[in-house]
Design a protein around this motif. Structure first.
Motif, PDB file in Angstrom:
ATOM      1  N   UNK A 212       2.394   7.550  11.637  1.00 34.36           N
ATOM      2  CA  UNK A 212       3.292   6.677  11.380  1.00 34.36           C
ATOM      3  C   UNK A 212       3.878   6.906  14.016  1.00 34.36           C
ATOM      4  N   UNK A 213       3.179   6.640  14.639  1.00 33.85           N
ATOM      5  CA  UNK A 213       2.614   6.060  16.056  1.00 33.85           C
ATOM      6  C   UNK A 213       4.434   5.390  16.414  1.00 33.85           C
ATOM      7  N   UNK A 214       4.786   4.222  15.315  1.00 42.71           N
ATOM      8  CA  UNK A 214       6.253   4.113  15.912  1.00 42.71           C
ATOM      9  C   UNK A 214       7.429   4.770  15.977  1.00 42.71           C
ATOM     10  N   UNK A 215       7.199   6.209  15.355  1.00 41.94           N
ATOM     11  CA  UNK A 215       8.339   6.602  15.724  1.00 41.94           C
ATOM     12  C   UNK A 215       8.794   7.203  16.983  1.00 41.94           C
ATOM     13  N   UNK A 224      13.427   3.078   8.714  1.00 40.95           N
ATOM     14  CA  UNK A 224      12.985   3.380   6.924  1.00 40.95           C
ATOM     15  C   UNK A 224      12.245   1.617   5.720  1.00 40.95           C
ATOM     16  N   UNK A 225      12.110   0.536   6.573  1.00 39.56           N
ATOM     17  CA  UNK A 225      11.453   0.066   6.564  1.00 39.56           C
ATOM     18  C   UNK A 225      10.513   0.112   6.531  1.00 39.56           C
ATOM     19  N   UNK A 226       9.692  -0.092   7.552  1.00 38.74           N
ATOM     20  CA  UNK A 226       8.778   0.089   8.063  1.00 38.74           C
ATOM     21  C   UNK A 226       7.974   1.735   7.045  1.00 38.74           C
ATOM     22  N   UNK A 227       8.250   2.998   6.600  1.00 34.68           N
ATOM     23  CA  UNK A 227       8.211   4.051   5.891  1.00 34.68           C
ATOM     24  C   UNK A 227       8.350   3.233   4.166  1.00 34.68           C
ATOM     25  N   UNK A 228       8.807   2.913   4.009  1.00 34.80           N
ATOM     26  CA  UNK A 228       9.558   2.179   2.869  1.00 34.80           C
ATOM     27  C   UNK A 228      10.905   3.113   2.032  1.00 34.80           C
ATOM     28  N   UNK A 229      11.770   3.077   2.669  1.00 36.04           N
ATOM     29  CA  UNK A 229      12.202   4.116   2.231  1.00 36.04           C
ATOM     30  C   UNK A 229      14.280   3.667   2.369  1.00 36.04           C
ATOM     31  N   UNK A 230      13.773   2.280   2.978  1.00 39.02           N
ATOM     32  CA  UNK A 230      15.229   1.293   2.929  1.00 39.02           C
ATOM     33  C   UNK A 230      15.600   0.949   1.848  1.00 39.02           C
ATOM     34  N   UNK A 231      16.950   1.119   1.389  1.00 38.15           N
ATOM     35  CA  UNK A 231      16.262   0.386  -0.507  1.00 38.15           C
ATOM     36  C   UNK A 231      16.653  -1.168  -0.313  1.00 38.15           C
ATOM     37  N   UNK A 250       2.756   4.536   1.707  1.00 39.98           N
ATOM     38  CA  UNK A 250       2.814   5.563   1.415  1.00 39.98           C
ATOM     39  C   UNK A 250       2.603   6.922   1.643  1.00 39.98           C
ATOM     40  N   UNK A 251       1.868   7.092   2.567  1.00 43.22           N
ATOM     41  CA  UNK A 251       1.471   8.564   2.805  1.00 43.22           C
ATOM     42  C   UNK A 251       2.816   9.101   3.431  1.00 43.22           C
ATOM     43  N   UNK A 252       2.605   8.509   4.164  1.00 40.82           N
ATOM     44  CA  UNK A 252       4.211   9.403   5.051  1.00 40.82           C
ATOM     45  C   UNK A 252       5.836   8.970   4.418  1.00 40.82           C
ATOM     46  N   UNK A 253       5.752   8.357   3.294  1.00 46.85           N
ATOM     47  CA  UNK A 253       6.536   8.266   2.456  1.00 46.85           C
ATOM     48  C   UNK A 253       6.634   9.554   0.966  1.00 46.85           C
ATOM     49  N   UNK A 254       5.280   9.702   1.260  1.00 48.97           N
ATOM     50  CA  UNK A 254       5.363  11.323  -0.033  1.00 48.97           C
ATOM     51  C   UNK A 254       5.329  11.718   0.951  1.00 48.97           C
ATOM     52  N   UNK A 255       5.091  12.530   2.291  1.00 49.39           N
ATOM     53  CA  UNK A 255       5.540  13.502   2.820  1.00 49.39           C
ATOM     54  C   UNK A 255       6.668  14.051   3.031  1.00 49.39           C
ATOM     55  N   UNK A 256       6.987  12.634   3.659  1.00 48.98           N
ATOM     56  CA  UNK A 256       8.326  12.763   3.671  1.00 48.98           C
ATOM     57  C   UNK A 256       9.823  13.237   2.169  1.00 48.98           C
ATOM     58  N   UNK A 257       9.023  12.998   1.810  1.00 53.03           N
ATOM     59  CA  UNK A 257       9.645  13.645  -0.167  1.00 53.03           C
ATOM     60  C   UNK A 257       9.456  15.284   0.088  1.00 53.03           C
TER      61      UNK A 257
END
Length: 314
Positions: A212-215, A224-231, A250-257
């Protein structure tokens, strides 16, 4: 009269590139060798496109995208599912490489996706190591499951040997990742910053650094939309559906989970946030996704302002 914006679509396969230009309708085919890609980039630079659209194809697009980025050409890597939905919406149901390239060019002209920031070589190398570590862990888990089901001594012995080898490889890759981060003053600071958040350990921090170099560069909604956690809404007329998350990395979202799961127990700020949502009647999974989104928002602001968790929590 002002000249129309020029959008380029490139259909990428292992051995061939099909390029289409909108609105001129020009198309051509190129090989995927380094020399051929250099020729494509020079030809595209002469066209001066406002956007070049490429589908994510599991890695075949990386060399082309890197070459375009090096030439400061605006390139967007898009989700194939979005492009197929767009093609169906405009009635392009047939599918060939030439048609796909034309649809990609039209998608670029109509939708105008934002050009994607291309990670530098070091970040790409770190991302490759992080991905390899994830693959090794998946293989390790599969072999451990097979060991539980093994019924003969030769198979059991072979599985145990392979498990020990995989465990050594995971440790070796961990050492390589750690060495890469320690060798970069910027990454050392960023990892320390991220790990100052209760709930974020080395694996999550390194996943964020690599994938996630855009962080810190985007606002909270876009990250949030880029990672996939925006509803996303699912409404129609008087019907109101449940908000859902989908897409993203998905990999970033799994790590955040995993980080959010730990944070609900050990991070005072996020634990209180989680408990408040549960008290309000939110289901556990919905509350946990909200914690993921809040955690991402916090670390995005921390990286942007280079402030540690203590400053955030104050």
């Amino acid at each position: 009269m002002q000249s129309p914006d020029i959008a380029v679509g490139i259909d990428v396969s292992k051995s061939e590139l099909v390029i289409a230009v909108h609105p001129s309708g020009d198309t051509w085919i190129s090989a995927t060798t380094l020399d051929a890609i250099d020729d494509v980039v020079r030809r595209l630079a002469a066209v001066t496109p406002t956007i070049i659209v490429v589908e994510a194809t599991g890695g075949y697009e990386h060399t082309l995208v890197a070459a375009c980025a090096a030439a400061t050409l605006p390139v967007a890597v898009v989700n194939p599912r979005q492009v197929r939905a767009f093609a169906q919406a405009i009635g392009r149901t047939a599918k060939t490489d030439a048609i796909d390239a034309t649809v990609l060019a039209l998608f670029g002209a109509r939708v105008q996706p934002a050009p994607r920031t291309i990670p530098d070589t070091a970040t790409q190398a770190l991302a490759a190591l992080v991905a390899r570590r994830r693959q090794l862990l998946e293989m390790l888990g599969a072999e451990q499951q097979r060991l539980h089901q093994a019924t003969t001594n030769p198979v059991t012995r072979d599985l145990r040997n392979h498990i020990r080898w995989l465990e050594r490889r995971v440790k070796d890759v961990d050492d390589e990742i750690g060495g890469a981060i320690q060798g970069s003053p910027i990454w050392r600071v960023q990892e320390d910053l991220l790990r100052s958040v209760p709930g974020i350990g080395p694996t999550v921090a390194r996943t964020l650094l690599a994938e996630l170099p855009e962080l810190g560069q985007l606002d909270r909604r876009r990250i949030a939309a880029l990672v996939g956690v925006a509803p996303f809404n699912r409404d129609s007329g008087q019907w109101r559906g449940r908000r859902m998350i989908w897409g993203g990395r998905a990999s970033v979202r799994s790590a955040l989970y995993m980080a959010a799961l730990v944070a609900t127990r050990h991070n005072p700020v996020l634990a209180a946030f989680y408990q408040r949502l549960r008290t309000e009647g939110k289901p556990p999974k919905v509350a946990l996704v909200a914690v993921m989104r809040k955690l991402l928002t916090i670390v995005n602001a921390m990286v942007k302002h280079q402030s540690f968790w203590q400053s955030q929590a104050a």
